[in-house]
Design a protein around this motif. Sequence first.
Motif, PDB file in Angstrom:
ATOM      1  N   ARG A   1      -1.939   8.843 -23.255  1.00 55.86           N
ATOM      2  CA  ARG A   1      -1.094  10.111 -23.331  1.00 55.86           C
ATOM      3  C   ARG A   1       0.406   9.851 -23.601  1.00 55.86           C
ATOM      4  NH1 ARG A   1      -4.519  15.083 -22.378  1.00 55.86           N
ATOM      5  NH2 ARG A   1      -2.307  15.941 -22.536  1.00 55.86           N
ATOM      6  N   PRO A   2       0.519   9.138 -24.737  1.00 57.44           N
ATOM      7  CA  PRO A   2       2.039   8.990 -25.189  1.00 57.44           C
ATOM      8  C   PRO A   2       2.571   9.976 -25.040  1.00 57.44           C
ATOM      9  CG  PRO A   2       0.853   8.818 -26.990  1.00 57.44           C
ATOM     10  CD  PRO A   2      -0.262   8.867 -25.883  1.00 57.44           C
ATOM     11  N   GLY A   3       3.934   9.993 -24.293  1.00 55.80           N
ATOM     12  CA  GLY A   3       4.870  10.973 -24.312  1.00 55.80           C
ATOM     13  C   GLY A   3       4.825  11.882 -23.284  1.00 55.80           C
ATOM     14  N   ASP A   4       3.613  11.730 -22.553  1.00 56.46           N
ATOM     15  CA  ASP A   4       3.442  12.680 -21.365  1.00 56.46           C
ATOM     16  C   ASP A   4       3.798  12.081 -19.882  1.00 56.46           C
ATOM     17  OD1 ASP A   4       2.388  15.035 -22.530  1.00 56.46           O
ATOM     18  OD2 ASP A   4       0.336  14.157 -22.638  1.00 56.46           O
ATOM     19  N   PRO A   5       4.844  12.322 -19.111  1.00 55.82           N
ATOM     20  CA  PRO A   5       4.994  11.942 -18.039  1.00 55.82           C
ATOM     21  C   PRO A   5       3.824  11.750 -16.961  1.00 55.82           C
ATOM     22  CG  PRO A   5       6.235  13.475 -18.307  1.00 55.82           C
ATOM     23  CD  PRO A   5       5.475  13.473 -19.609  1.00 55.82           C
ATOM     24  N   GLY A   6       3.985  11.113 -15.809  1.00 55.26           N
ATOM     25  CA  GLY A   6       3.070  11.158 -14.778  1.00 55.26           C
ATOM     26  C   GLY A   6       3.473  12.005 -13.782  1.00 55.26           C
ATOM     27  N   LEU A   7       3.215  12.199 -12.641  1.00 52.06           N
ATOM     28  CA  LEU A   7       3.484  13.046 -11.706  1.00 52.06           C
ATOM     29  C   LEU A   7       4.378  12.240 -10.770  1.00 52.06           C
ATOM     30  CD1 LEU A   7      -0.141  14.622 -10.824  1.00 52.06           C
ATOM     31  CD2 LEU A   7       2.122  15.785 -11.238  1.00 52.06           C
ATOM     32  N   LEU A   8       4.214  10.779 -10.822  1.00 51.95           N
ATOM     33  CA  LEU A   8       5.174  10.185 -10.194  1.00 51.95           C
ATOM     34  C   LEU A   8       5.682   9.049 -11.392  1.00 51.95           C
ATOM     35  CD1 LEU A   8       3.399   8.676  -7.011  1.00 51.95           C
ATOM     36  CD2 LEU A   8       5.023  10.476  -7.250  1.00 51.95           C
ATOM     37  N   ASN A   9       7.084   8.785 -11.219  1.00 54.70           N
ATOM     38  CA  ASN A   9       7.949   7.880 -12.277  1.00 54.70           C
ATOM     39  C   ASN A   9       7.437   6.708 -11.810  1.00 54.70           C
ATOM     40  OD1 ASN A   9       9.603   6.882 -10.274  1.00 54.70           O
ATOM     41  ND2 ASN A   9      10.807   8.724 -10.722  1.00 54.70           N
ATOM     42  N   PRO A  10       7.634   5.611 -12.758  1.00 46.93           N
ATOM     43  CA  PRO A  10       7.392   4.289 -12.344  1.00 46.93           C
ATOM     44  C   PRO A  10       7.924   3.417 -11.130  1.00 46.93           C
ATOM     45  CG  PRO A  10       7.736   4.506 -14.727  1.00 46.93           C
ATOM     46  CD  PRO A  10       8.148   5.651 -14.130  1.00 46.93           C
ATOM     47  N   ALA A  11       9.186   3.843 -10.856  1.00 42.66           N
ATOM     48  CA  ALA A  11       9.896   3.635  -9.457  1.00 42.66           C
ATOM     49  C   ALA A  11       9.081   4.229  -8.452  1.00 42.66           C
ATOM     50  CB  ALA A  11      11.408   3.899  -9.608  1.00 42.66           C
ATOM     51  N   GLN A  12       8.642   5.376  -8.418  1.00 44.67           N
ATOM     52  CA  GLN A  12       8.069   5.922  -7.195  1.00 44.67           C
ATOM     53  C   GLN A  12       6.614   5.345  -7.270  1.00 44.67           C
ATOM     54  OE1 GLN A  12       8.240  10.039  -8.773  1.00 44.67           O
ATOM     55  NE2 GLN A  12       9.557  10.830  -7.094  1.00 44.67           N
ATOM     56  N   ILE A  13       6.135   5.137  -8.265  1.00 40.60           N
ATOM     57  CA  ILE A  13       4.929   4.207  -7.981  1.00 40.60           C
ATOM     58  C   ILE A  13       4.844   2.955  -7.282  1.00 40.60           C
ATOM     59  CG2 ILE A  13       2.812   3.197  -9.467  1.00 40.60           C
ATOM     60  CD1 ILE A  13       3.036   5.808 -11.355  1.00 40.60           C
ATOM     61  N   ASP A  14       5.879   1.999  -7.950  1.00 46.43           N
ATOM     62  CA  ASP A  14       6.181   0.779  -7.111  1.00 46.43           C
ATOM     63  C   ASP A  14       6.448   1.124  -5.789  1.00 46.43           C
ATOM     64  OD1 ASP A  14       5.666  -0.306  -9.659  1.00 46.43           O
ATOM     65  OD2 ASP A  14       7.855  -0.517 -10.053  1.00 46.43           O
ATOM     66  N   ALA A  15       7.193   1.892  -5.448  1.00 47.15           N
ATOM     67  CA  ALA A  15       7.586   2.088  -4.038  1.00 47.15           C
ATOM     68  C   ALA A  15       6.264   2.466  -3.279  1.00 47.15           C
ATOM     69  CB  ALA A  15       8.685   3.191  -3.931  1.00 47.15           C
ATOM     70  N   LEU A  16       5.542   3.425  -3.664  1.00 45.75           N
ATOM     71  CA  LEU A  16       4.313   3.751  -3.231  1.00 45.75           C
ATOM     72  C   LEU A  16       3.344   2.429  -2.906  1.00 45.75           C
ATOM     73  CD1 LEU A  16       2.264   5.811  -2.009  1.00 45.75           C
ATOM     74  CD2 LEU A  16       1.551   6.205  -4.380  1.00 45.75           C
ATOM     75  N   VAL A  17       3.233   1.690  -3.911  1.00 47.85           N
ATOM     76  CA  VAL A  17       2.256   0.761  -3.703  1.00 47.85           C
ATOM     77  C   VAL A  17       2.937  -0.197  -2.539  1.00 47.85           C
ATOM     78  CG1 VAL A  17       1.267  -1.399  -4.709  1.00 47.85           C
ATOM     79  CG2 VAL A  17       1.211   0.690  -5.980  1.00 47.85           C
ATOM     80  N   GLU A  18       4.225  -0.492  -2.733  1.00 48.63           N
ATOM     81  CA  GLU A  18       4.744  -1.364  -1.483  1.00 48.63           C
ATOM     82  C   GLU A  18       4.629  -0.947  -0.257  1.00 48.63           C
ATOM     83  OE1 GLU A  18       5.525  -4.617  -1.868  1.00 48.63           O
ATOM     84  OE2 GLU A  18       4.817  -4.556  -3.956  1.00 48.63           O
ATOM     85  N   SER A  19       4.878   0.393  -0.254  1.00 47.77           N
ATOM     86  CA  SER A  19       4.688   1.331   1.128  1.00 47.77           C
ATOM     87  C   SER A  19       3.354   1.093   1.641  1.00 47.77           C
ATOM     88  CB  SER A  19       5.051   2.397   1.032  1.00 47.77           C
ATOM     89  OG  SER A  19       6.520   2.744   0.580  1.00 47.77           O
ATOM     90  N   ILE A  20       2.481   1.054   0.836  1.00 44.24           N
ATOM     91  CA  ILE A  20       0.973   0.925   1.280  1.00 44.24           C
ATOM     92  C   ILE A  20       0.856  -0.450   1.737  1.00 44.24           C
ATOM     93  CG2 ILE A  20      -1.489   0.590   0.579  1.00 44.24           C
ATOM     94  CD1 ILE A  20      -0.750   3.039  -1.304  1.00 44.24           C
ATOM     95  N   HIS A  21       1.272  -1.435   0.916  1.00 44.21           N
ATOM     96  CA  HIS A  21       1.050  -2.821   1.373  1.00 44.21           C
ATOM     97  C   HIS A  21       1.668  -3.140   2.613  1.00 44.21           C
ATOM     98  CE1 HIS A  21      -1.063  -3.714  -2.200  1.00 44.21           C
ATOM     99  NE2 HIS A  21      -0.066  -3.866  -2.860  1.00 44.21           N
TER     100      HIS A  21
END
Length: 496
Positions: free
Chosen positions: A306-326
């Motif tokens: 889906r080029p051009g369509d942002p996600g509900l979370l941006n890349p920094a938020q996703i990285d932070a989420l994954v690290e928070s889970i770990h």
Amino acid sequence: MTDSRAGGPQLITYIDRLAGDLDGLQSVLRGLLDGVFDGVHLLPYYTPFDGTDAGFDPTDHTQVDPRLGSWEDVRALSGDHTVMSDVIVNHVSSSSAMFQDVVENGDQSRWSPMFLTLSSLFPDGATEADLARIYRPRPGMPFTTMTLGGERRLVWTTFTPDQVDLDLRSDVAWEYLESVIEALTSAGVTMLRLDAVGYTGKEAGTSCFMTEPAARYTQRILELAHERGASVLLEIHGHYLQQVEIARSVDYVYDFALPPLVLHALHARDLRPLETWFGVRPANAVTVLDTHDGIGIVDVGANDLRPGDPGLLNPAQIDALVESIHDASGGTSRAATGAAASNLDLYQVNCTFYDALGQNDARYLLARLIQIMTPGIPQVYYVGLLAGVNDMALLEASGVGRDVNRHHYSAEEIAAAVYRPVVAAQLEALRLRREHGAFDGEFTSEFTDTTLSMRWNQGDQEVVLQADVADGTFSLLASGRDDEVVCDHTSVIASR
């Protein structure tokens, strides 16, 4: 936003890992879990249920593994509960009699057209660009070299070498799928979950994922199901807008965005992405926090498809989420995720939802209440229901990352778990969701950065969840109760 669709709670479970067999599951549902669930999603119980992909690689999709019971047992269960079962539409086991006949006889086998090879899709050969365009959830190319009728061939294996992809352009593949649907619906199964259906529509010159042929195949299965009185749930991980679009043409889709958004809200103390999702999410959704797979991250991020369509979370938020889970899991999820263990989807984090929140009982209960209050059909995974922790012994024994969230419970473990306050509070909330008349009415929600209010109302009947993710306080109120408080953040003090 407002909504007026609701559905009774369902349990997601492996039969053997919770109750041993179908008779044992019936006893659990009528005993310790009496009055909690309207339905049950039985994870694959076909022959064999314990293959290399935990039942998603059946050698015979039309037979119940006799170690678990029979079709009569499934039919008996359907007398008390709505039963959902998987139709594994993308592949069958490489050990199946049908594919083994192809191994023996090659193109002379009557089953040969049923299975997809590189040359059957690219008869004139595939270019580098053709191959690079193919979407796969795991690293590498989706092919396995096999000998068919004495000839070396590249067989299409999207997930593992033990799971050979079907060619749904062939009549024989549809004969097979119809036999599976007929076996299930004849045994009283009224909800069919289409596993990995997005990968079925392979077409030269495309990503081979979520293609126009896949949409056609889905509609054909939908018609077969409806003819037999069953509804269909699609299992698709992808950009959130894909779920919104697909929901318009099928019975149900998963709300796979909900789990990572709830985790983001509780870790980052930020409800705005969840608010955005509530503004567009489809109402005909099955909601989950945890399932037999990992916690999907792709469902809230940007996507190359889906080029051009942002996600509900941006890349920094996703990285932070994954690290928070770990971090919350003490690193155990890191050991089970990505390249750290085999047979994994790189877009998922393998972790129990309880460990993903650091075994914090109050925040875990709040996450479950948000799910229960969200419009749709709430499905609760058996490990999550019992607030289970990552099974590192099972992970070490199998080397399969998702096994960290697939614990084998003994009867004694179940009996002890249901009396823990965090589990008892979930059970009480699920009974409320199943029985209270407010859930037949209208849903409204209000958000700030850190607070939410979720409300169901029908006449003078009302259920309200109010919460603050900043400090983790919340209360669930319901009309018709003496004190109206069903549970709050103090309900789980001294849970462990």
